[in-house]
Write a protein that holds these residues in place. Structure first.
Motif, PDB file in Angstrom:
ATOM      1  N   LEU A   1       0.833  -1.207   0.000  1.00 41.73           N
ATOM      2  CA  LEU A   1       0.000   0.000   0.000  1.00 41.73           C
ATOM      3  C   LEU A   1       0.864   1.252   0.000  1.00 41.73           C
ATOM      4  O   LEU A   1       1.955   1.267   0.563  1.00 41.73           O
ATOM      5  CB  LEU A   1      -0.906   0.021   1.230  1.00 41.73           C
ATOM      6  CG  LEU A   1      -1.875  -1.156   1.392  1.00 41.73           C
ATOM      7  CD1 LEU A   1      -2.654  -1.026   2.689  1.00 41.73           C
ATOM      8  CD2 LEU A   1      -2.836  -1.238   0.205  1.00 41.73           C
ATOM      9  N   SER A   2       0.354   2.290  -0.626  1.00 44.14           N
ATOM     10  CA  SER A   2       1.022   3.585  -0.648  1.00 44.14           C
ATOM     11  C   SER A   2       0.143   4.590   0.073  1.00 44.14           C
ATOM     12  O   SER A   2      -1.022   4.778  -0.279  1.00 44.14           O
ATOM     13  CB  SER A   2       1.265   4.037  -2.091  1.00 44.14           C
ATOM     14  OG  SER A   2       1.775   5.345  -2.117  1.00 44.14           O
ATOM     15  N   TRP A   3       0.711   5.248   1.094  1.00 46.63           N
ATOM     16  CA  TRP A   3      -0.051   6.220   1.869  1.00 46.63           C
ATOM     17  C   TRP A   3       0.328   7.655   1.525  1.00 46.63           C
ATOM     18  O   TRP A   3      -0.221   8.600   2.099  1.00 46.63           O
ATOM     19  CB  TRP A   3       0.174   5.978   3.359  1.00 46.63           C
ATOM     20  CG  TRP A   3      -0.274   4.611   3.775  1.00 46.63           C
ATOM     21  CD1 TRP A   3       0.496   3.500   3.902  1.00 46.63           C
ATOM     22  CD2 TRP A   3      -1.608   4.202   4.087  1.00 46.63           C
ATOM     23  NE1 TRP A   3      -0.259   2.420   4.272  1.00 46.63           N
ATOM     24  CE2 TRP A   3      -1.566   2.822   4.402  1.00 46.63           C
ATOM     25  CE3 TRP A   3      -2.837   4.863   4.130  1.00 46.63           C
ATOM     26  CZ2 TRP A   3      -2.696   2.100   4.754  1.00 46.63           C
ATOM     27  CZ3 TRP A   3      -3.966   4.138   4.485  1.00 46.63           C
ATOM     28  CH2 TRP A   3      -3.903   2.787   4.788  1.00 46.63           C
ATOM     29  N   SER A   4       1.262   7.828   0.598  1.00 46.81           N
ATOM     30  CA  SER A   4       1.684   9.178   0.224  1.00 46.81           C
ATOM     31  C   SER A   4       0.713   9.844  -0.735  1.00 46.81           C
ATOM     32  O   SER A   4       0.689  11.049  -0.882  1.00 46.81           O
ATOM     33  CB  SER A   4       3.078   9.134  -0.406  1.00 46.81           C
ATOM     34  OG  SER A   4       3.086   8.282  -1.546  1.00 46.81           O
ATOM     35  N   GLY A   5      -0.100   9.056  -1.390  1.00 45.19           N
ATOM     36  CA  GLY A   5      -1.077   9.585  -2.335  1.00 45.19           C
ATOM     37  C   GLY A   5      -2.013   8.482  -2.774  1.00 45.19           C
ATOM     38  O   GLY A   5      -1.693   7.304  -2.652  1.00 45.19           O
ATOM     39  N   THR A   6      -3.168   8.839  -3.253  1.00 44.60           N
ATOM     40  CA  THR A   6      -4.140   7.842  -3.681  1.00 44.60           C
ATOM     41  C   THR A   6      -4.509   8.077  -5.133  1.00 44.60           C
ATOM     42  O   THR A   6      -4.486   9.207  -5.623  1.00 44.60           O
ATOM     43  CB  THR A   6      -5.413   7.906  -2.824  1.00 44.60           C
ATOM     44  OG1 THR A   6      -5.984   9.222  -2.932  1.00 44.60           O
ATOM     45  CG2 THR A   6      -5.100   7.605  -1.371  1.00 44.60           C
ATOM     46  N   GLN A   7      -4.854   6.993  -5.801  1.00 39.64           N
ATOM     47  CA  GLN A   7      -5.308   7.096  -7.175  1.00 39.64           C
ATOM     48  C   GLN A   7      -6.756   7.585  -7.192  1.00 39.64           C
ATOM     49  O   GLN A   7      -7.514   7.427  -6.236  1.00 39.64           O
ATOM     50  CB  GLN A   7      -5.222   5.737  -7.865  1.00 39.64           C
ATOM     51  CG  GLN A   7      -3.819   5.150  -7.918  1.00 39.64           C
ATOM     52  CD  GLN A   7      -3.784   3.854  -8.687  1.00 39.64           C
ATOM     53  OE1 GLN A   7      -4.176   3.803  -9.851  1.00 39.64           O
ATOM     54  NE2 GLN A   7      -3.312   2.794  -8.041  1.00 39.64           N
ATOM     55  N   ASP A   8      -7.150   8.139  -8.299  1.00 40.12           N
ATOM     56  CA  ASP A   8      -8.522   8.591  -8.472  1.00 40.12           C
ATOM     57  C   ASP A   8      -9.457   7.381  -8.546  1.00 40.12           C
ATOM     58  O   ASP A   8      -9.125   6.361  -9.154  1.00 40.12           O
ATOM     59  CB  ASP A   8      -8.641   9.420  -9.751  1.00 40.12           C
ATOM     60  CG  ASP A   8     -10.056   9.921  -9.960  1.00 40.12           C
ATOM     61  OD1 ASP A   8     -10.491  10.797  -9.192  1.00 40.12           O
ATOM     62  OD2 ASP A   8     -10.726   9.398 -10.877  1.00 40.12           O
ATOM     63  N   THR A   9     -10.620   7.499  -7.902  1.00 41.67           N
ATOM     64  CA  THR A   9     -11.571   6.385  -7.894  1.00 41.67           C
ATOM     65  C   THR A   9     -11.951   5.962  -9.299  1.00 41.67           C
ATOM     66  O   THR A   9     -12.109   4.773  -9.591  1.00 41.67           O
ATOM     67  CB  THR A   9     -12.836   6.772  -7.105  1.00 41.67           C
ATOM     68  OG1 THR A   9     -12.473   7.177  -5.788  1.00 41.67           O
ATOM     69  CG2 THR A   9     -13.810   5.607  -7.025  1.00 41.67           C
ATOM     70  N   GLY A  10     -12.092   6.935 -10.192  1.00 40.49           N
ATOM     71  CA  GLY A  10     -12.453   6.608 -11.572  1.00 40.49           C
ATOM     72  C   GLY A  10     -11.411   5.744 -12.252  1.00 40.49           C
ATOM     73  O   GLY A  10     -11.745   4.876 -13.067  1.00 40.49           O
ATOM     74  N   ALA A  11     -10.133   5.937 -11.890  1.00 38.86           N
ATOM     75  CA  ALA A  11      -9.060   5.178 -12.521  1.00 38.86           C
ATOM     76  C   ALA A  11      -9.033   3.735 -12.042  1.00 38.86           C
ATOM     77  O   ALA A  11      -8.542   2.849 -12.760  1.00 38.86           O
ATOM     78  CB  ALA A  11      -7.710   5.848 -12.238  1.00 38.86           C
ATOM     79  N   THR A  12      -9.532   3.488 -10.851  1.00 38.21           N
ATOM     80  CA  THR A  12      -9.478   2.132 -10.301  1.00 38.21           C
ATOM     81  C   THR A  12     -10.841   1.451 -10.265  1.00 38.21           C
ATOM     82  O   THR A  12     -10.936   0.307  -9.837  1.00 38.21           O
ATOM     83  CB  THR A  12      -8.911   2.163  -8.865  1.00 38.21           C
ATOM     84  OG1 THR A  12      -9.754   2.994  -8.048  1.00 38.21           O
ATOM     85  CG2 THR A  12      -7.493   2.712  -8.863  1.00 38.21           C
ATOM     86  N   ARG A  13     -11.891   2.139 -10.706  1.00 34.37           N
ATOM     87  CA  ARG A  13     -13.237   1.568 -10.597  1.00 34.37           C
ATOM     88  C   ARG A  13     -13.364   0.264 -11.380  1.00 34.37           C
ATOM     89  O   ARG A  13     -13.941  -0.712 -10.899  1.00 34.37           O
ATOM     90  CB  ARG A  13     -14.280   2.579 -11.086  1.00 34.37           C
ATOM     91  CG  ARG A  13     -15.719   2.103 -10.868  1.00 34.37           C
ATOM     92  CD  ARG A  13     -16.732   3.137 -11.315  1.00 34.37           C
ATOM     93  NE  ARG A  13     -16.688   4.327 -10.461  1.00 34.37           N
ATOM     94  CZ  ARG A  13     -16.388   5.543 -10.891  1.00 34.37           C
ATOM     95  NH1 ARG A  13     -16.067   5.740 -12.167  1.00 34.37           N
ATOM     96  NH2 ARG A  13     -16.379   6.565 -10.070  1.00 34.37           N
ATOM     97  N   SER A  14     -12.799   0.227 -12.574  1.00 33.22           N
ATOM     98  CA  SER A  14     -12.866  -0.995 -13.384  1.00 33.22           C
ATOM     99  C   SER A  14     -12.118  -2.140 -12.709  1.00 33.22           C
ATOM    100  O   SER A  14     -12.587  -3.283 -12.705  1.00 33.22           O
ATOM    101  CB  SER A  14     -12.286  -0.730 -14.781  1.00 33.22           C
ATOM    102  OG  SER A  14     -12.259  -1.917 -15.550  1.00 33.22           O
ATOM    103  N   VAL A  15     -10.946  -1.830 -12.125  1.00 28.29           N
ATOM    104  CA  VAL A  15     -10.180  -2.848 -11.403  1.00 28.29           C
ATOM    105  C   VAL A  15     -10.986  -3.376 -10.218  1.00 28.29           C
ATOM    106  O   VAL A  15     -11.056  -4.583  -9.972  1.00 28.29           O
ATOM    107  CB  VAL A  15      -8.835  -2.264 -10.925  1.00 28.29           C
ATOM    108  CG1 VAL A  15      -8.112  -3.251 -10.011  1.00 28.29           C
ATOM    109  CG2 VAL A  15      -7.960  -1.899 -12.115  1.00 28.29           C
TER     110      VAL A  15
END
Length: 450
Positions: free
Chosen positions: A88-102
């Motif tokens: 896990l990375s706690w320095s930043g998060t990806q956009d929900t839209g970018a990971t929604r398909s995953v």
């Protein structure tokens, strides 16, 4: 860089000793509350029957009493969520839209897995009889909340994972057939979930019995019956083992760094482990099984009944062995489970031997059953018992070797620990030296004469 071959230091454990200890404290506190509940309810003038909390749901709440302190300590003191091994990375998060398909693909794989496990529970006849009925009731009740909560959890997790396309995602991709998936990752996914499904149901099923026995133990009766105090202590230690172990199966969560990193890939390891648990154990080790070892062997309390001193000493020995067995589980904290790699444990009893649970359990069986002392059947019955228990011990040795092979292939830290134990383990090192000496002796005996 430290040389694993020459270092005198045992590698640092992936779990701190304090995690299991706070879980143990929480569990013992809950048991004390359950035993004292009649007085507590009277003092607070609570409605309802004023009786000890000895039911199955009190046993289930024991998981919360032991698991919650371990989670709090792991997060706020050990800060395990920051470990690189979480992925896990706690320095930043990806956009929900970018990971929604995953996340959708992963949820597909997760829900399909649960559906298959539910079908296997339905087909397995032994799950609908005896102690397993409680486990099926608990899992059935938890199904809907788990489905609902999995959605925000997966969406939240995937935004923080460095590589959200994990083994569960690969199984979902296989089902949807829209993206490339890896067969080995799908197999890894099912190894982990079969382990969790099979052993998790078993652990939940055995929670109520021992818990009720401990809560209802009567100190007055224990003091008046020879050997009863030792038996009560043994029961308490087994309850500790089951409660902490069950928490380990439930809390396989990546943010706690307690996720299953891999399941044992060796068929021999699976066979050896499954032989020790229902339904397979019924035909192997239990009474009437192929390796039954207690036929006409009434055990230690029978043979030592006329010697209170010997009974007390022997009972103390059995309590110590069971204590080591429970300690081996407590040392895992949130990470206990069979056939899995979830990090390396090097503290507690694992400083003395690589397999303290197997060693203490088998010594307990030999010492408690005394299979060579029988009341009927003569020497032949005693021989059958001894051979049976010897083969049971051999199965546990087989389990230990396959587990070592799994971990040696997974983690350099375990290889370092394995080598350290061979040199400096209090029990392992002398046994290894003896084995090597015997091997050399056999080799010299077999050398041709000149």
């Amino acid at each position: 860089m430290r040389d694993a071959a020459t270092s005198s230091d045992c590698p640092r454990s992936d779990v701190s000793a304090a995690v299991g200890l706070v879980g143990l404290a929480g569990l013992l506190g809950w048991i004390a509350i359950c035993r004292a509940f009649p007085d507590i309810s009277a003092a607070l003038d609570l409605p309802g029957p004023r009786a000890r909390l000895d039911g199955p749901y009190a046993a289930l709440l024991g998981l919360v009493a032991s698991g919650l302190p371990m989670v709090v300590w792991s997060v706020f003191v050990d800060r395990v969520h920051r470990n690189p091994s979480t992925g896990l990375s706690w320095s930043g998060t990806q956009d929900t839209g970018a990971t929604r398909s995953v996340s959708f693909t992963k949820l597909t794989g997760l829900w399909a897995t649960w559906a298959v496990l539910a079908a296997l529970y339905a087909i397995g006849r032994w799950y609908w009889d005896g102690q397993y009925l409680f486990a099926m009731k608990v899992l059935g009740f938890a199904a809907v909340p788990a489905l609902v909560l999995s959605i925000p959890y997966i969406l939240w997790l995937d935004r923080r994972m460095e590589n959200p396309r994990d083994a569960t995602w690969h199984f979902g991709a296989f089902l949807l057939n829209r993206e490339a998936w890896d067969k080995d990752r799908v197999i890894a996914h099912w190894r982990a979930w079969i382990i969790k499904g099979f052993f998790g149901a078993f652990m939940i099923s055995i929670l109520p019995g021992g818990f009720a026995e401990v809560v209802n133990a009567n100190p007055g009766e224990l003091a008046s019956q020879p050997g009863a105090l030792a038996v009560a202590m043994i029961s308490l230690l087994f309850v500790i083992d089951v409660q902490i172990g069950t928490v380990g199966y439930v809390m396989t969560l990546r943010p706690l760094d307690s996720h299953i990193r891999s399941g044992n890939p060796f068929l021999a390891g699976w066979v050896a482990a499954l032989l020790c648990y229902p339904p397979f154990v019924y035909g192997v080790m239990n009474a009437g099984g192929l390796l039954a070892y207690e036929a006409n062997a009434p055990g230690w309390r029978h043979w030592m009944a006329d010697s209170p001193l010997l009974l007390s000493v022997w009972g103390g020995w059995l309590v110590m062995l069971t204590g080591v067995y429970a300690w081996a589980t407590v040392a895992f904290g949130l990470r206990f489970s069979n056939l899995t790699y979830r990090g390396v444990i090097t503290h507690g009893p694992y400083r003395f031997t690589r397999h303290p649970a197997y060693l203490s359990k088998n010594l307990f069986w030999w010492s408690a059953s005394l299979p060579f002392l029988v009341t009927d059947g003569g020497p032949m019955e005693a021989i059958r018992n001894v051979v049976g228990l010897s083969l049971v011990s051999a199965i546990y040795y087989w389990r230990a070797r396959t587990e070592e092979a799994h971990l040696l292939g997974e983690d350099a830290k375990y290889r370092e620990y394995h080598a350290w134990m061979a040199r400096q383990g209090t029990i392992t090192a002398p046994l290894g030296a003896l084995t090597r000496a015997l091997g050399r002796g056999r080799s010299e005996t077999l050398q041709p004469a000149e």
